[in-house]
Design an enzyme around this catalytic site. Structure first.
Site, PDB file in Angstrom:
ATOM      1  N   ASP A  82       6.127 -63.499  32.576  1.00  0.00           N
ATOM      2  CA  ASP A  82       7.212 -62.573  32.255  1.00  0.00           C
ATOM      3  C   ASP A  82       6.702 -61.138  32.350  1.00  0.00           C
ATOM      4  OD1 ASP A  82       9.694 -61.614  31.501  1.00  0.00           O
ATOM      5  OD2 ASP A  82       9.583 -62.306  29.425  1.00  0.00           O
ATOM      6  N   LYS A  83       7.667 -60.229  32.398  1.00  0.00           N
ATOM      7  CA  LYS A  83       7.372 -58.795  32.402  1.00  0.00           C
ATOM      8  C   LYS A  83       8.225 -58.174  31.307  1.00  0.00           C
ATOM      9  CE  LYS A  83       9.983 -56.051  34.068  1.00  0.00           C
ATOM     10  NZ  LYS A  83      10.904 -54.909  33.817  1.00  0.00           N
ATOM     11  N   HIS A  84       7.649 -57.211  30.600  1.00  0.00           N
ATOM     12  CA  HIS A  84       8.448 -56.511  29.590  1.00  0.00           C
ATOM     13  C   HIS A  84       8.273 -55.011  29.792  1.00  0.00           C
ATOM     14  CE1 HIS A  84      10.568 -56.110  25.764  1.00  0.00           C
ATOM     15  NE2 HIS A  84       9.763 -55.106  25.523  1.00  0.00           N
ATOM     16  N   SER A  85       9.376 -54.288  29.683  1.00  0.00           N
ATOM     17  CA  SER A  85       9.316 -52.838  29.867  1.00  0.00           C
ATOM     18  C   SER A  85       9.701 -52.148  28.569  1.00  0.00           C
ATOM     19  CB  SER A  85      10.284 -52.458  30.982  1.00  0.00           C
ATOM     20  OG  SER A  85      10.652 -51.100  30.869  1.00  0.00           O
ATOM     21  N   THR A 122      18.664 -54.792  30.622  1.00  0.00           N
ATOM     22  CA  THR A 122      18.832 -55.764  31.704  1.00  0.00           C
ATOM     23  C   THR A 122      20.045 -56.662  31.455  1.00  0.00           C
ATOM     24  OG1 THR A 122      16.478 -55.717  32.130  1.00  0.00           O
ATOM     25  CG2 THR A 122      17.635 -57.670  32.885  1.00  0.00           C
ATOM     26  N   ARG A 170      12.919 -51.334  10.024  1.00  0.00           N
ATOM     27  CA  ARG A 170      12.207 -50.183  10.621  1.00  0.00           C
ATOM     28  C   ARG A 170      13.185 -49.193  11.239  1.00  0.00           C
ATOM     29  NH1 ARG A 170       9.032 -52.950  14.977  1.00  0.00           N
ATOM     30  NH2 ARG A 170       8.446 -50.843  15.574  1.00  0.00           N
ATOM     31  N   SER A 185       5.816 -56.521  17.361  1.00  0.00           N
ATOM     32  CA  SER A 185       7.229 -56.822  17.562  1.00  0.00           C
ATOM     33  C   SER A 185       7.474 -57.369  18.967  1.00  0.00           C
ATOM     34  CB  SER A 185       8.044 -55.539  17.332  1.00  0.00           C
ATOM     35  OG  SER A 185       9.366 -55.693  17.762  1.00  0.00           O
ATOM     36  N   LYS A 189       7.685 -61.959  20.188  1.00  0.00           N
ATOM     37  CA  LYS A 189       8.773 -62.591  20.949  1.00  0.00           C
ATOM     38  C   LYS A 189       8.248 -63.199  22.244  1.00  0.00           C
ATOM     39  CE  LYS A 189      10.861 -58.688  20.128  1.00  0.00           C
ATOM     40  NZ  LYS A 189      11.653 -57.497  19.866  1.00  0.00           N
ATOM     41  N   LYS A 190       7.274 -62.536  22.856  1.00  0.00           N
ATOM     42  CA  LYS A 190       6.725 -63.042  24.122  1.00  0.00           C
ATOM     43  C   LYS A 190       5.870 -64.292  23.878  1.00  0.00           C
ATOM     44  CE  LYS A 190       8.784 -60.074  26.457  1.00  0.00           C
ATOM     45  NZ  LYS A 190       9.905 -60.502  27.293  1.00  0.00           N
TER      46      LYS A 190
HETATM   47  N1  URA Z   1      10.983 -53.018  21.314  1.00  0.00           N
HETATM   48  C1  URA Z   1      10.738 -54.035  20.462  1.00  0.00           C
HETATM   49  O1  URA Z   1      11.064 -55.182  20.723  1.00  0.00           O
HETATM   50  N2  URA Z   1      10.132 -53.734  19.301  1.00  0.00           N
HETATM   51  C2  URA Z   1       9.753 -52.485  18.950  1.00  0.00           C
HETATM   52  O2  URA Z   1       9.183 -52.303  17.897  1.00  0.00           O
HETATM   53  C3  URA Z   1      10.015 -51.442  19.864  1.00  0.00           C
HETATM   54  C4  URA Z   1      10.628 -51.736  21.040  1.00  0.00           C
END
Ligand code: URA
Length: 443
Positions: A82-85, A122, A170, A185, A189-190
């Site tokens: 996967d890629k996360h931006s 996305t 937060r 954070s 999830k990843k």
């Molecule tokens: N995106 C996230 O999922 N968590 C954060 O804390 C900031 C950006």
């Protein structure tokens, strides 16, 4: 272990043990830790920080707070990647990257988000496709990943619920901008998505979430180091966001831009560079290619042969979208009733772009949200955006705005013109990919 004792320890600047972090996150998930305690914890971490060991423990504890996807029983003939931006403007990379990687043997179960602030999401882009189901059940998600090689869907409630609760707290207590909290954070999830490898795109520049290059570096280094120590091989790239990445910004217009990219009708050069760089790292992290040079050749071949376009079409159809979307995008994607050219404030070269302001102009058109519950208009945005160094004037507008009515078009045109500085000196343009952080360099 009392939550207040854990908070006190962090408040006073000591490092927390993994057992203390586990206890706090378990309490947060089960509702034993109050909102006030979670806010105090976040603020203590914000000011005192966390070292890599603590951040790994926090990431692991938040991952363990919910379900973990397991792909092993599918016997996939390739790695899950996967890629996360961190988010940008005109950043539709995922729409092309996922099918490109799928066409090269990877499997991409991509869990994406909606637009946040000035940045596009996305999921909102894909939701502009009629019929596309971005929240399928787990069985459908797995089937599409297996059959198309990629599936881009929305967050499910079961993944990292501790992060969901902490993030909401937060968000309203001025504690989002903490590198260890952001790292945990994103990565929780990843990790819960059961990946074999991850590539992180940390944006820097006028449209980026991280305001300075130094902060972008800190985040990239932290994510690469923590992910790898938590068992998820990760490479982070810092990429330029001093101008919209694609020549389109909006939802349906970015989806159309992605389709044109996949079919070869139009490939914006900086977008191509960033997409290839990130996808190549994914193939290397997933051991599908020995090095990025080889990976780039394979990805380019998959693009040019139409294999990536075919994967995208397969994913869209399998998730309920039109079977002829790639062939007939204009038939399916919503079009705005008003489309008009945006004149620059004066003729000349575009010497600076406030990319954040461009993103906010899309939000004001109705293409993004000011409150989570807002509905968005998928058809609005900008196309044919001029980039840094482009000569604009009577013959070449700044963009074509797509709007719901003339008043909205007028307002967006004014906002875009104000976001673009016009001069005569060719501006220094940052490389699309600025820096790279791999685990061995991440420390
Ligand atoms: N995106 C996230 O999922 N968590 C954060 O804390 C900031 C950006």
């Amino acid at each position: 272990m009392l939550p207040q004792e854990i908070i006190r320890k962090k408040r006073d600047g000591a490092a927390l043990d993994p057992a203390e972090i586990d206890a706090f996150i378990a309490g947060l998930t089960q509702g034993r830790v109050t909102e006030g305690q979670a806010a105090a914890f976040a603020m203590a971490v914000f000011f005192r920080g966390m070292d890599v060991t603590e951040t790994v423990a926090l990431t692991r504890a938040m991952t363990a707070s919910g379900e973990r996807l397991d792909w092993a029983d599918l016997d996939l003939p390739g790695p899950t990647l996967d890629k996360h931006s961190t988010g940008g403007v005109g950043d539709n990379v995922s729409l092309m990257l996922a099918p490109m990687v799928a066409a090269c043997g990877g499997f991409v179960p991509m869990i994406s988000g909606r637009g946040l602030g000035h940045t596009g999401g996305t999921l909102d882009k894909l939701d502009s496709i009629p019929g596309y189901r971005s929240q399928p059940d787990a069985a459908t998600f797995r089937r599409v990943v297996r059959e198309a090689g990629c599936a881009i869907i929305g967050q499910t409630a079961g993944l990292a619920p501790a992060d969901k609760r902490l993030y909401a707290i937060r968000d309203v207590t001025a504690t989002v901008e903490s590198i260890p909290l952001i790292t945990a954070s994103i990565l929780s999830k990843k990790l819960a998505a059961g990946l074999d490898g991850l590539v992180m795109d940390v944006k820097t520049g006028s449209g980026a979430f991280m305001p300075t290059l130094q902060r972008a570096r800190d985040l990239a280094r932290s994510i690469a180091a923590v992910a790898t120590r938590a068992g998820l091989p990760t490479v982070a790239l810092i990429t330029d966001m001093n101008e919209p990445l694609a020549s389109a910004a909006g939802n349906a217009v970015e989806t159309r831009n992605a389709i044109d990219f996949l079919t070869g009708a139009r490939r914006d050069p900086r977008l191509l560079e960033v997409t290839l760089a990130l996808a190549a790292e994914m193939l290397v992290v997933g051991r599908l290619a020995p090095d990025v040079a080889t990976a780039r050749v394979r990805l380019t071949r998959a693009l040019d042969a139409g294999a990536a376009a075919e994967r995208f079409q397969r994913m869209v159809a399998a998730l309920g979208g039109p079977a002829d979307l790639i062939a007939r995008p204009e038939k399916h994607l919503p079009a705005a009733p008003v489309q008009r050219a945006v004149a620059p404030s004066r003729p000349g070269l575009v010497t600076a772009i406030d990319a954040r302001a461009v993103g906010l102009a899309v939000v004001a058109l109705g293409g993004g949200r000011t409150r989570v519950e807002d509905a968005i208009d998928p058809s609005v945005g900008f196309v044919d955006l001029a980039g840094l160094g482009d000569r604009v004037g009577p013959e070449r507008p700044l963009a074509i705005v797509h709007a719901a009515d003339s008043a909205a078009a007028e307002k967006a045109a004014g906002a875009l013109a104000a976001a673009c500085r016009i001069g005569e000196a060719l501006p220094p343009r940052g490389a699309p990919v600025a820096e790279r952080f791999a685990p061995e360099e991440a420390g």
